[in-house]
Design a protein around this motif. Structure first.
Motif, PDB file in Angstrom:
ATOM      1  N   LEU A 185      45.014  40.759  63.033  1.00 50.81           N
ATOM      2  CA  LEU A 185      44.283  41.325  61.894  1.00 50.81           C
ATOM      3  C   LEU A 185      42.784  41.322  62.189  1.00 50.81           C
ATOM      4  CD1 LEU A 185      46.100  39.553  58.926  1.00 50.81           C
ATOM      5  CD2 LEU A 185      46.607  41.766  59.937  1.00 50.81           C
ATOM      6  N   ASP A 186      42.071  42.344  61.644  1.00 50.58           N
ATOM      7  CA  ASP A 186      40.620  42.327  61.854  1.00 50.58           C
ATOM      8  C   ASP A 186      39.962  41.370  60.852  1.00 50.58           C
ATOM      9  OD1 ASP A 186      39.849  43.697  59.471  1.00 50.58           O
ATOM     10  OD2 ASP A 186      40.194  45.653  60.410  1.00 50.58           O
ATOM     11  N   ARG A 187      38.623  41.228  60.965  1.00 53.46           N
ATOM     12  CA  ARG A 187      37.933  40.199  60.174  1.00 53.46           C
ATOM     13  C   ARG A 187      38.098  40.410  58.670  1.00 53.46           C
ATOM     14  NH1 ARG A 187      33.435  38.828  57.955  1.00 53.46           N
ATOM     15  NH2 ARG A 187      32.800  40.993  57.968  1.00 53.46           N
ATOM     16  N   ILE A 188      38.049  41.678  58.236  1.00 49.04           N
ATOM     17  CA  ILE A 188      38.192  41.945  56.798  1.00 49.04           C
ATOM     18  C   ILE A 188      39.640  41.691  56.375  1.00 49.04           C
ATOM     19  CG2 ILE A 188      38.008  43.703  54.972  1.00 49.04           C
ATOM     20  CD1 ILE A 188      35.264  43.229  56.005  1.00 49.04           C
ATOM     21  N   GLU A 189      40.586  42.126  57.204  1.00 43.56           N
ATOM     22  CA  GLU A 189      42.007  41.977  56.848  1.00 43.56           C
ATOM     23  C   GLU A 189      42.418  40.504  56.708  1.00 43.56           C
ATOM     24  OE1 GLU A 189      43.723  46.086  58.926  1.00 43.56           O
ATOM     25  OE2 GLU A 189      43.586  44.235  60.091  1.00 43.56           O
ATOM     26  N   ARG A 190      41.689  39.629  57.371  1.00 47.62           N
ATOM     27  CA  ARG A 190      42.017  38.202  57.271  1.00 47.62           C
ATOM     28  C   ARG A 190      41.542  37.581  55.944  1.00 47.62           C
ATOM     29  NH1 ARG A 190      40.335  38.357  62.680  1.00 47.62           N
ATOM     30  NH2 ARG A 190      38.389  37.267  62.223  1.00 47.62           N
ATOM     31  N   SER A 191      40.965  38.420  55.053  1.00 50.29           N
ATOM     32  CA  SER A 191      40.414  37.883  53.799  1.00 50.29           C
ATOM     33  C   SER A 191      41.486  37.480  52.799  1.00 50.29           C
ATOM     34  CB  SER A 191      39.486  38.912  53.147  1.00 50.29           C
ATOM     35  OG  SER A 191      38.460  39.268  54.025  1.00 50.29           O
ATOM     36  N   GLY A 192      42.724  37.932  52.974  1.00 51.48           N
ATOM     37  CA  GLY A 192      43.812  37.453  52.117  1.00 51.48           C
ATOM     38  C   GLY A 192      44.182  38.396  50.985  1.00 51.48           C
ATOM     39  N   ILE A 193      45.367  38.160  50.434  1.00 54.13           N
ATOM     40  CA  ILE A 193      45.942  39.079  49.433  1.00 54.13           C
ATOM     41  C   ILE A 193      45.137  39.090  48.127  1.00 54.13           C
ATOM     42  CG2 ILE A 193      47.599  37.403  48.464  1.00 54.13           C
ATOM     43  CD1 ILE A 193      48.737  40.880  49.238  1.00 54.13           C
ATOM     44  N   GLU A 194      44.595  37.921  47.715  1.00 57.37           N
ATOM     45  CA  GLU A 194      43.812  37.858  46.468  1.00 57.37           C
ATOM     46  C   GLU A 194      42.578  38.751  46.577  1.00 57.37           C
ATOM     47  OE1 GLU A 194      43.970  37.064  43.393  1.00 57.37           O
ATOM     48  OE2 GLU A 194      46.035  36.481  43.827  1.00 57.37           O
ATOM     49  N   PHE A 195      41.963  38.722  47.771  1.00 65.13           N
ATOM     50  CA  PHE A 195      40.800  39.576  48.027  1.00 65.13           C
ATOM     51  C   PHE A 195      41.202  41.044  47.822  1.00 65.13           C
ATOM     52  CE2 PHE A 195      38.577  42.222  51.237  1.00 65.13           C
ATOM     53  CZ  PHE A 195      37.281  42.100  50.788  1.00 65.13           C
ATOM     54  N   TYR A 196      42.338  41.445  48.376  1.00 68.51           N
ATOM     55  CA  TYR A 196      42.772  42.844  48.259  1.00 68.51           C
ATOM     56  C   TYR A 196      43.109  43.220  46.817  1.00 68.51           C
ATOM     57  CZ  TYR A 196      42.327  43.934  53.103  1.00 68.51           C
ATOM     58  OH  TYR A 196      41.777  44.197  54.327  1.00 68.51           O
ATOM     59  N   ARG A 197      43.600  42.250  46.036  1.00 74.60           N
ATOM     60  CA  ARG A 197      43.866  42.546  44.609  1.00 74.60           C
ATOM     61  C   ARG A 197      42.539  42.868  43.907  1.00 74.60           C
ATOM     62  NH1 ARG A 197      47.925  38.013  44.623  1.00 74.60           N
ATOM     63  NH2 ARG A 197      49.841  39.112  45.157  1.00 74.60           N
ATOM     64  N   LYS A 198      41.502  42.098  44.238  1.00 76.43           N
ATOM     65  CA  LYS A 198      40.192  42.343  43.606  1.00 76.43           C
ATOM     66  C   LYS A 198      39.640  43.699  44.049  1.00 76.43           C
ATOM     67  CE  LYS A 198      38.806  37.536  43.784  1.00 76.43           C
ATOM     68  NZ  LYS A 198      37.921  36.675  44.540  1.00 76.43           N
ATOM     69  N   VAL A 199      39.833  44.016  45.333  1.00 76.43           N
ATOM     70  CA  VAL A 199      39.319  45.297  45.854  1.00 76.43           C
ATOM     71  C   VAL A 199      40.003  46.458  45.130  1.00 76.43           C
ATOM     72  CG1 VAL A 199      39.161  46.785  47.897  1.00 76.43           C
ATOM     73  CG2 VAL A 199      38.723  44.330  48.113  1.00 76.43           C
ATOM     74  N   ARG A 200      41.328  46.351  44.967  1.00 79.80           N
ATOM     75  CA  ARG A 200      42.045  47.447  44.277  1.00 79.80           C
ATOM     76  C   ARG A 200      41.541  47.568  42.835  1.00 79.80           C
ATOM     77  NH1 ARG A 200      46.959  47.857  41.051  1.00 79.80           N
ATOM     78  NH2 ARG A 200      47.372  50.090  40.868  1.00 79.80           N
ATOM     79  N   GLN A 201      41.369  46.436  42.157  1.00 76.92           N
ATOM     80  CA  GLN A 201      40.852  46.454  40.792  1.00 76.92           C
ATOM     81  C   GLN A 201      39.481  47.123  40.773  1.00 76.92           C
ATOM     82  OE1 GLN A 201      43.007  45.693  38.501  1.00 76.92           O
ATOM     83  NE2 GLN A 201      41.458  46.485  37.079  1.00 76.92           N
ATOM     84  N   GLY A 202      38.685  46.840  41.787  1.00 77.80           N
ATOM     85  CA  GLY A 202      37.359  47.459  41.906  1.00 77.80           C
ATOM     86  C   GLY A 202      37.474  48.977  42.000  1.00 77.80           C
ATOM     87  N   TYR A 203      38.394  49.434  42.834  1.00 83.60           N
ATOM     88  CA  TYR A 203      38.576  50.894  42.954  1.00 83.60           C
ATOM     89  C   TYR A 203      38.957  51.508  41.605  1.00 83.60           C
ATOM     90  CZ  TYR A 203      38.197  51.575  48.022  1.00 83.60           C
ATOM     91  OH  TYR A 203      37.719  51.702  49.315  1.00 83.60           O
ATOM     92  N   LEU A 204      39.799  50.804  40.836  1.00 85.53           N
ATOM     93  CA  LEU A 204      40.211  51.356  39.538  1.00 85.53           C
ATOM     94  C   LEU A 204      39.010  51.445  38.594  1.00 85.53           C
ATOM     95  CD1 LEU A 204      43.720  49.646  39.147  1.00 85.53           C
ATOM     96  CD2 LEU A 204      43.201  51.947  39.985  1.00 85.53           C
ATOM     97  N   GLU A 205      38.099  50.466  38.690  1.00 82.95           N
ATOM     98  CA  GLU A 205      36.870  50.520  37.872  1.00 82.95           C
ATOM     99  C   GLU A 205      36.000  51.699  38.309  1.00 82.95           C
ATOM    100  OE1 GLU A 205      35.958  48.324  35.453  1.00 82.95           O
ATOM    101  OE2 GLU A 205      37.557  46.844  35.707  1.00 82.95           O
ATOM    102  N   ILE A 206      35.858  51.852  39.614  1.00 83.91           N
ATOM    103  CA  ILE A 206      35.023  52.948  40.137  1.00 83.91           C
ATOM    104  C   ILE A 206      35.599  54.294  39.673  1.00 83.91           C
ATOM    105  CG2 ILE A 206      34.184  54.098  42.239  1.00 83.91           C
ATOM    106  CD1 ILE A 206      34.510  51.350  43.677  1.00 83.91           C
ATOM    107  N   LEU A 207      36.922  54.398  39.743  1.00 84.57           N
ATOM    108  CA  LEU A 207      37.612  55.623  39.318  1.00 84.57           C
ATOM    109  C   LEU A 207      37.278  55.931  37.858  1.00 84.57           C
ATOM    110  CD1 LEU A 207      39.961  57.717  39.908  1.00 84.57           C
ATOM    111  CD2 LEU A 207      41.517  55.971  39.048  1.00 84.57           C
ATOM    112  N   ASN A 208      37.341  54.924  37.008  1.00 82.20           N
ATOM    113  CA  ASN A 208      37.062  55.114  35.567  1.00 82.20           C
ATOM    114  C   ASN A 208      35.643  55.581  35.317  1.00 82.20           C
ATOM    115  OD1 ASN A 208      39.397  54.603  34.293  1.00 82.20           O
ATOM    116  ND2 ASN A 208      39.075  52.382  34.157  1.00 82.20           N
ATOM    117  N   GLU A 209      34.723  55.105  36.152  1.00 83.90           N
ATOM    118  CA  GLU A 209      33.304  55.419  35.902  1.00 83.90           C
ATOM    119  C   GLU A 209      32.836  56.634  36.681  1.00 83.90           C
ATOM    120  OE1 GLU A 209      31.349  51.774  36.905  1.00 83.90           O
ATOM    121  OE2 GLU A 209      32.373  50.696  35.285  1.00 83.90           O
ATOM    122  N   SER A 210      33.735  57.279  37.433  1.00 81.46           N
ATOM    123  CA  SER A 210      33.264  58.286  38.405  1.00 81.46           C
ATOM    124  C   SER A 210      33.032  59.669  37.810  1.00 81.46           C
ATOM    125  CB  SER A 210      34.246  58.407  39.562  1.00 81.46           C
ATOM    126  OG  SER A 210      35.377  59.152  39.150  1.00 81.46           O
TER     127      SER A 210
END
Ligand code: T5A
Length: 212
Positions: free
Chosen positions: A157-182
């Motif tokens: 895994l690359d350095r970002i991918e090693r951040s873990g599943i919780e990190f990716y849950r937050k990232v996805r939530q972030g994308y959903l926020e960005i989508l709402n405000e876009s």
């Protein structure tokens, strides 16, 4: 025209970009595809530091490195390409910074906005295709040939991918926020649909926008 693709790792961005390049080229458009981080000699070196290195990088250091890579790409490649009327397709752009460094790492969103404005010179995509997928599905897809559960300390895994599943849950939530405000700039697509179905939806939307 500037088109960007966003989504968590393994969402299917590269797959769709390849299909879209074929489609637009057949229509006679001159298309340039770029990935972030990277795309210039200096930006590719920054990519190596960000993704391949085993060093710890602080969240703010990470933000500045992604932004430095982007600033190089904007000045050296994107501005001239847009001036020549090329269609530029970006595999990730500043929404990745908001989702990963803002929502994922927890950096202040106002600070991020200022740094994004500086690194992009205000250049914004005309349309952004966001491929939505749950982190578990993306991991399963990306590592389909390997057994599950995937260990995040896996050396492949690359350095970002090693951040873990919780990190990716937050990232996805972030994308959903960005989508709402876009205000319509981001178009959400179900990344679990077949590659062909997703492609059809993208081309239908683009044809509609180009006509308008
Ligand atoms: N990053 C980046 C930040 O943290 N901040 C930033 O500002 C920026 C710009 C870049 C990393 O840097 C981070 C985000 C990333 O962690 P990268 O190596 O460029 O890393 O990786 P990704 O952009 O995540 O690219 P990936 O290759 O991992 O994912 P893709 O491109 O979304 O997925 P793709 O197309 O390669 O597909 C993955 C697998 O799924 C299959 C494909 O065949 C492939 O096997 N697939 C499908 N299967 C079923 N149905 C579909 N619809 C499918 N579409 C694809």
């Amino acid at each position: 025209m500037l088109i960007s693709f966003e989504g968590i790792d393994g969402a299917g961005k590269s797959t769709q970009i390849k299909k879209l390049v074929g489609y637009l080229t057949l229509k006679g458009r001159e298309v340039l595809t770029l990935r972030e981080p990277g795309g210039t000699e200096v930006a590719e070196k920054i990519r190596l530091i960000l993704l391949e290195s085993r060093h710890e990088i602080s969240p703010i250091g990470e933000l500045l490195l992604f932004s430095a890579s982007r600033a190089e790409l904007i000045e050296e490649i994107i501005k001239p390409a847009l001036a020549e009327n090329k269609t530029v397709i970006l595999d990730r752009f500043f929404d990745s910074t908001t989702a990963y460094q803002g929502y994922g790492r927890g950096l202040n969103l106002e600070l991020l906005r200022s740094i994004i404005a500086i690194s992009t010179c205000g250049i914004t995509p005309d349309i952004t295709f966001y491929l939505d997928i749950q982190p578990e599905d993306a991991i399963r897809r990306k590592f389909s040939e390997k057994s599950l559960p995937i260990e995040f300390d896996n050396s492949e895994l690359d350095r970002i991918e090693r951040s873990g599943i919780e990190f990716y849950r937050k990232v996805r939530q972030g994308y959903l926020e960005i989508l709402n405000e876009s205000q319509g700039r981001l178009v959400s697509l179900n990344a679990l649909d077949s590659p062909e179905e997703i492609h059809q939806r993208i081309t239908a939307l683009l044809d509609e926008r180009l006509k308008a």
